[in-house]
Design a protein around this motif. Structure first.
Motif, PDB file in Angstrom:
ATOM      1  N   LYS A 146       0.827  -1.206   0.000  1.00 34.16           N
ATOM      2  CA  LYS A 146       0.000   0.000   0.000  1.00 34.16           C
ATOM      3  C   LYS A 146       0.868   1.266   0.000  1.00 34.16           C
ATOM      4  O   LYS A 146       0.555   2.254  -0.683  1.00 34.16           O
ATOM      5  CB  LYS A 146      -0.911   0.013   1.232  1.00 34.16           C
ATOM      6  N   ALA A 147       1.956   1.231   0.761  1.00 32.83           N
ATOM      7  CA  ALA A 147       2.839   2.397   0.825  1.00 32.83           C
ATOM      8  C   ALA A 147       3.505   2.657  -0.523  1.00 32.83           C
ATOM      9  O   ALA A 147       3.582   3.802  -0.984  1.00 32.83           O
ATOM     10  CB  ALA A 147       3.895   2.188   1.904  1.00 32.83           C
ATOM     11  N   ALA A 148       3.982   1.591  -1.156  1.00 34.13           N
ATOM     12  CA  ALA A 148       4.627   1.740  -2.459  1.00 34.13           C
ATOM     13  C   ALA A 148       3.645   2.295  -3.493  1.00 34.13           C
ATOM     14  O   ALA A 148       4.001   3.171  -4.305  1.00 34.13           O
ATOM     15  CB  ALA A 148       5.174   0.390  -2.913  1.00 34.13           C
ATOM     16  N   LEU A 149       2.401   1.810  -3.461  1.00 30.03           N
ATOM     17  CA  LEU A 149       1.387   2.297  -4.394  1.00 30.03           C
ATOM     18  C   LEU A 149       1.093   3.770  -4.148  1.00 30.03           C
ATOM     19  O   LEU A 149       1.013   4.580  -5.094  1.00 30.03           O
ATOM     20  CB  LEU A 149       0.117   1.462  -4.236  1.00 30.03           C
ATOM     21  N   ASP A 152       3.944   5.846  -5.262  1.00 30.56           N
ATOM     22  CA  ASP A 152       4.242   5.648  -6.684  1.00 30.56           C
ATOM     23  C   ASP A 152       5.706   5.268  -6.909  1.00 30.56           C
ATOM     24  O   ASP A 152       6.415   5.892  -7.698  1.00 30.56           O
ATOM     25  CB  ASP A 152       3.886   6.907  -7.491  1.00 30.56           C
ATOM     26  N   LYS A 153       6.143   4.239  -6.162  1.00 36.50           N
ATOM     27  CA  LYS A 153       7.491   3.723  -6.385  1.00 36.50           C
ATOM     28  C   LYS A 153       7.525   2.249  -6.028  1.00 36.50           C
ATOM     29  O   LYS A 153       6.654   1.757  -5.284  1.00 36.50           O
ATOM     30  CB  LYS A 153       8.527   4.517  -5.590  1.00 36.50           C
ATOM     31  N   LEU A 158      11.505   1.514  -1.103  1.00 36.94           N
ATOM     32  CA  LEU A 158      11.085   1.976   0.215  1.00 36.94           C
ATOM     33  C   LEU A 158      12.233   1.824   1.224  1.00 36.94           C
ATOM     34  O   LEU A 158      13.021   0.884   1.156  1.00 36.94           O
ATOM     35  CB  LEU A 158       9.892   1.161   0.721  1.00 36.94           C
ATOM     36  N   THR A 159      12.290   2.768   2.158  1.00 37.22           N
ATOM     37  CA  THR A 159      13.229   2.668   3.274  1.00 37.22           C
ATOM     38  C   THR A 159      12.427   2.643   4.568  1.00 37.22           C
ATOM     39  O   THR A 159      11.617   3.534   4.831  1.00 37.22           O
ATOM     40  CB  THR A 159      14.211   3.849   3.303  1.00 37.22           C
TER      41      THR A 159
END
Length: 322
Positions: A146-149, A152-153, A158-159
């Motif tokens: 969900k965070a990546a979506l 938009d990466k 992600l870190t």
């Protein structure tokens, strides 16, 4: 309503605590560092125009000589407020001469701050871009997707920050399998939760468990920054469970929102760096008996974040512990 003039007065409190703790940097004595910061913070609170009650502090009355839960602080003139303090967030950091130690406090209207028991809390903290888009109910893999979506990466870009603790072995394995970058934090739970709200830190999410009182302090700051934290207490015994209930938490294992932790009214958060960190410099000693401090103070009502750089003439600080 909290007066905006209170902001600078609270910075003076965290500044003195940081100045008192700083001489103990790298000396391997976390208790003396914490004691010096606590004594200095307590003394400076006497000059602040509030009628404050410590709801998060150094422990219960029989455990802590000052800044204990229930202690009255301030000049006893001005608004009635809840006070949450951590005079030295990162005692081990200072003892070992590492980064990200701070003196921190939060002030809110009476009855706003959660009386968080001294136990672990599962946490998920994000910056403004992810606020309202994730849930602590989800498995970590779903959270990452969900965070990546939302950002938009790819997930692999992600870190994620997490405390370097044995209890996080399973979560660390899941993060590794997902392919994210992990930034381990040795100590400094409040700084870790704040990191995703500062672009310069390069952190997308803060996950894992840490102290519940630190969760409330982080919630106060994130309320001012537009970020978000969700928490879930982890009572590890029947005694801890009953302690939660006695403090008013009828369902100790429910997911706590930022409003559950700090209310919906105004909040002021102040912090001064003791050692250099992601977004605050540490105390720096200068020629001619001077010391430089770097602080931030922010208010939920306006979401203004102020950075305060101060140069102190140390002989004129009688409240500093000798």
């Amino acid at each position: 309503m909290l007066e905006r003039e209170l902001s600078l007065e609270l910075v003076r409190v965290t500044e003195l605590a940081a100045l008192a703790a700083s001489p103990w940097m790298g000396r391997g004595d976390k208790n003396s560092a914490d004691g010096a910061a606590t004594e200095a913070m307590r003394s400076m609170f006497d000059t602040v125009s509030i009628r404050g009650t410590v709801v998060i502090g150094e422990g219960e009355m029989d455990e802590a000589p000052m800044l204990y839960i229930g202690e009255q602080v301030g000049s006893m003139q001005g608004p009635e407020v809840d006070v949450a303090v951590d005079p030295l967030e990162g005692t081990e950091i200072v003892a070992r001469g590492l980064n990200n130690a701070m003196a921190v406090l939060a002030v809110a209207g009476k009855g706003q701050l959660l009386h968080a028991p001294d136990m672990y809390m599962e946490k998920l903290a994000v910056g403004p871009e992810l606020a309202g888009k994730l849930s602590l109910k989800d498995p970590i893999r779903i959270t990452l997707e969900k965070a990546a979506l939302a950002l938009d990466k790819p997930i692999t870009d992600l870190t994620v920050m997490i405390l370097d603790r044995d209890r996080h072995a399973n979560m660390t394995r899941d993060l590794r399998e997902a392919g994210v970058r992990i930034k381990f934090l040795s100590d400094g739970d409040v700084a870790g939760a704040l990191a995703p709200s500062f672009p310069e830190a390069g952190i997308d999410l803060y996950v894992g468990s840490g102290g519940a009182p630190e969760g409330v302090l982080a919630a106060a700051a994130l309320k001012c920054l537009g970020g978000e934290i969700q928490g879930r207490l982890i009572p590890e015994s029947e005694e801890q469970y009953e302690r939660c209930v006695s403090m008013g938490l009828t369902d100790p294992r429910k997911i706590l929102t930022i409003n559950d932790m700090v209310g919906t009214g105004d909040v002021i958060f102040a912090a001064t760096g003791v050692t250099p960190g992601e977004f605050l410099g540490g105390v720096r000693y200068m020629p001619e008996q001077r010391a430089e401090t770097h602080s931030m103070v922010m208010r939920a009502q306006t979401r203004t974040v102020r950075y305060v750089k101060s140069l102190h003439y140390l002989p004129n600080k009688p409240l500093l512990r000798k």
